[in-house]
Structures are given as C-alpha cells and as structure tokens.
Design a protein around this motif. Structure first.
Motif, PDB file in Angstrom:
ATOM      1  N   GLU A  60       0.799  -1.191  -0.064  1.00  0.00           N
ATOM      2  CA  GLU A  60      -0.044   0.094   0.058  1.00  0.00           C
ATOM      3  C   GLU A  60       0.968   1.326   0.060  1.00  0.00           C
ATOM      4  O   GLU A  60       0.641   2.293  -0.823  1.00  0.00           O
ATOM      5  N   ALA A  61       2.017   1.206   0.857  1.00  0.00           N
ATOM      6  CA  ALA A  61       2.913   2.442   0.770  1.00  0.00           C
ATOM      7  C   ALA A  61       3.430   2.428  -0.526  1.00  0.00           C
ATOM      8  O   ALA A  61       3.606   3.758  -1.162  1.00  0.00           O
ATOM      9  N   LEU A  62       4.024   1.550  -1.016  1.00  0.00           N
ATOM     10  CA  LEU A  62       4.720   1.773  -2.517  1.00  0.00           C
ATOM     11  C   LEU A  62       3.677   2.148  -3.632  1.00  0.00           C
ATOM     12  O   LEU A  62       3.833   2.979  -4.515  1.00  0.00           O
ATOM     13  N   LEU A  63       2.506   1.665  -3.540  1.00  0.00           N
ATOM     14  CA  LEU A  63       1.366   2.229  -4.288  1.00  0.00           C
ATOM     15  C   LEU A  63       0.995   3.656  -4.217  1.00  0.00           C
ATOM     16  O   LEU A  63       0.911   4.411  -5.164  1.00  0.00           O
ATOM     17  N   ALA A  64       0.891   4.030  -3.084  1.00  0.00           N
ATOM     18  CA  ALA A  64       0.662   5.468  -2.572  1.00  0.00           C
ATOM     19  C   ALA A  64       1.870   6.492  -3.180  1.00  0.00           C
ATOM     20  O   ALA A  64       1.516   7.434  -3.940  1.00  0.00           O
ATOM     21  N   GLU A  65       2.995   5.951  -2.903  1.00  0.00           N
ATOM     22  CA  GLU A  65       4.139   6.760  -3.558  1.00  0.00           C
ATOM     23  C   GLU A  65       4.106   6.908  -5.063  1.00  0.00           C
ATOM     24  O   GLU A  65       4.208   7.853  -5.544  1.00  0.00           O
ATOM     25  N   ALA A  66       3.931   5.802  -5.670  1.00  0.00           N
ATOM     26  CA  ALA A  66       3.789   5.611  -7.150  1.00  0.00           C
ATOM     27  C   ALA A  66       2.498   6.568  -7.704  1.00  0.00           C
ATOM     28  O   ALA A  66       2.856   7.276  -8.552  1.00  0.00           O
ATOM     29  N   LEU A  67       1.393   6.455  -7.006  1.00  0.00           N
ATOM     30  CA  LEU A  67       0.327   7.306  -7.408  1.00  0.00           C
ATOM     31  C   LEU A  67       0.716   8.689  -7.371  1.00  0.00           C
ATOM     32  O   LEU A  67       0.457   9.609  -8.092  1.00  0.00           O
ATOM     33  N   GLU A  68       1.333   9.159  -6.207  1.00  0.00           N
ATOM     34  CA  GLU A  68       1.532  10.615  -5.940  1.00  0.00           C
ATOM     35  C   GLU A  68       2.639  10.977  -6.811  1.00  0.00           C
ATOM     36  O   GLU A  68       2.595  12.177  -7.534  1.00  0.00           O
ATOM     37  N   ARG A  69       3.825  10.356  -7.516  1.00  0.00           N
ATOM     38  CA  ARG A  69       4.450  10.759  -8.541  1.00  0.00           C
ATOM     39  C   ARG A  69       3.801  10.788  -9.761  1.00  0.00           C
ATOM     40  O   ARG A  69       4.125  11.702 -10.722  1.00  0.00           O
ATOM     41  N   ILE A  70       2.763   9.764 -10.225  1.00  0.00           N
ATOM     42  CA  ILE A  70       2.010  10.061 -11.258  1.00  0.00           C
ATOM     43  C   ILE A  70       1.229  11.532 -11.169  1.00  0.00           C
ATOM     44  O   ILE A  70       0.953  12.025 -12.141  1.00  0.00           O
ATOM     45  N   HIS A  71       0.633  11.770 -10.129  1.00  0.00           N
ATOM     46  CA  HIS A  71      -0.236  12.916  -9.935  1.00  0.00           C
ATOM     47  C   HIS A  71       0.650  14.148 -10.248  1.00  0.00           C
ATOM     48  O   HIS A  71       0.274  15.231 -10.582  1.00  0.00           O
ATOM     49  N   ALA A  72       2.165  14.047  -9.539  1.00  0.00           N
ATOM     50  CA  ALA A  72       2.940  15.402  -9.642  1.00  0.00           C
ATOM     51  C   ALA A  72       3.197  15.580 -11.042  1.00  0.00           C
ATOM     52  O   ALA A  72       3.145  16.539 -11.237  1.00  0.00           O
ATOM     53  N   ARG A  73       3.599  14.503 -11.755  1.00  0.00           N
ATOM     54  CA  ARG A  73       3.841  14.687 -13.227  1.00  0.00           C
ATOM     55  C   ARG A  73       2.617  15.226 -14.220  1.00  0.00           C
ATOM     56  O   ARG A  73       2.886  16.060 -14.858  1.00  0.00           O
ATOM     57  N   ARG A  74       1.405  14.975 -13.550  1.00  0.00           N
ATOM     58  CA  ARG A  74       0.340  15.415 -14.327  1.00  0.00           C
ATOM     59  C   ARG A  74      -0.325  16.709 -14.032  1.00  0.00           C
ATOM     60  O   ARG A  74      -0.808  17.450 -14.840  1.00  0.00           O
TER      61      ARG A  74
END
Length: 119
Positions: A97-111
């Motif tokens: 869950e922590a890894l998924l949250a980090e990956a989603l944050e990176r995607i949202h930050a790029r978009r």
C-alpha cells in the motif's frame, strides 16, 4: 600391403570387430536400482567407479535406490509461481500500500503541472 585403411572390408553398422581389435573391455559391475513405482533398472558400472546412491528411473523419472524394500522418496517439486507471488512473499500488504501510494503521488505530480499549463 600391411598398412592401409583399417575399416576396409567392413560396412557401417556391421557390429563389433571383436576384442582383439578393440582391446579388452574394462571390468564391470552390474547393479540394480529400484524406484517407488516398482520399476527395476539394471546398470553396468566400471568396477573402480564411484557408485551413486540414487539414479533417475528411465521409465517414470522418480529417484531409484539400491534397496528394493525402501526406494527413495519422490523429489518434492515446487509449484510454478508468478512474479506477483514472489513479490507478495517479500512484501507485506502494508508495504504494498505504501509503495502504491508513492507511485500514485509521482503520477499525480507529473500530471498536475501539465494540467495547469493547459488552462
């Protein structure tokens, strides 16, 4: 003509030439190996060779041993595991869950900067 071709006068597949032409064969020991499916395999080993404890049965593939009454147990094969199964062994659900949250944050930050520029 004493020299010449030693194969002359024979044909392919003619069989043995005899011990005089080949030399003496090494002394052999014949041993039997027994698997869990009651198959018997007879093998010949050189008398000075190291004899293995087990041999793979040529009929069923199970390990075979020298004792007819107690053949070796079958080798336990691990079932096929997918990449996801190996990942789940290494990580707990909380780690995932922590890894998924980090990956989603990176995607949202790029978009988000590109979305602000298009307005």
């Amino acid at each position: 003509m004493a020299g010449g071709n030693p194969i002359r006068g024979t044909r392919v597949g003619a069989g043995r030439m005899g011990e005089a032409e080949r030399g003496e064969s090494a002394p052999r020991v014949r041993l039997q190996f027994f698997c869990g499916n009651a198959h018997t395999t007879t093998l010949a080993f050189a008398s000075d060779a190291e004899i293995p404890e087990t041999w793979d049965c040529p009929r069923c593939g199970l390990p075979a041993g020298r004792d007819r009454d107690e053949p070796p147990p079958p080798i336990r094969n691990e079932p096929f595991k997918s990449h996801l199964a190996y990942v789940k062994e290494r990580r707990s659900d909380a780690d995932g869950e922590a890894l998924l949250a980090e990956a989603l944050e990176r995607i949202h930050a790029r978009r988000s900067p590109s979305a602000a520029e298009s307005d």
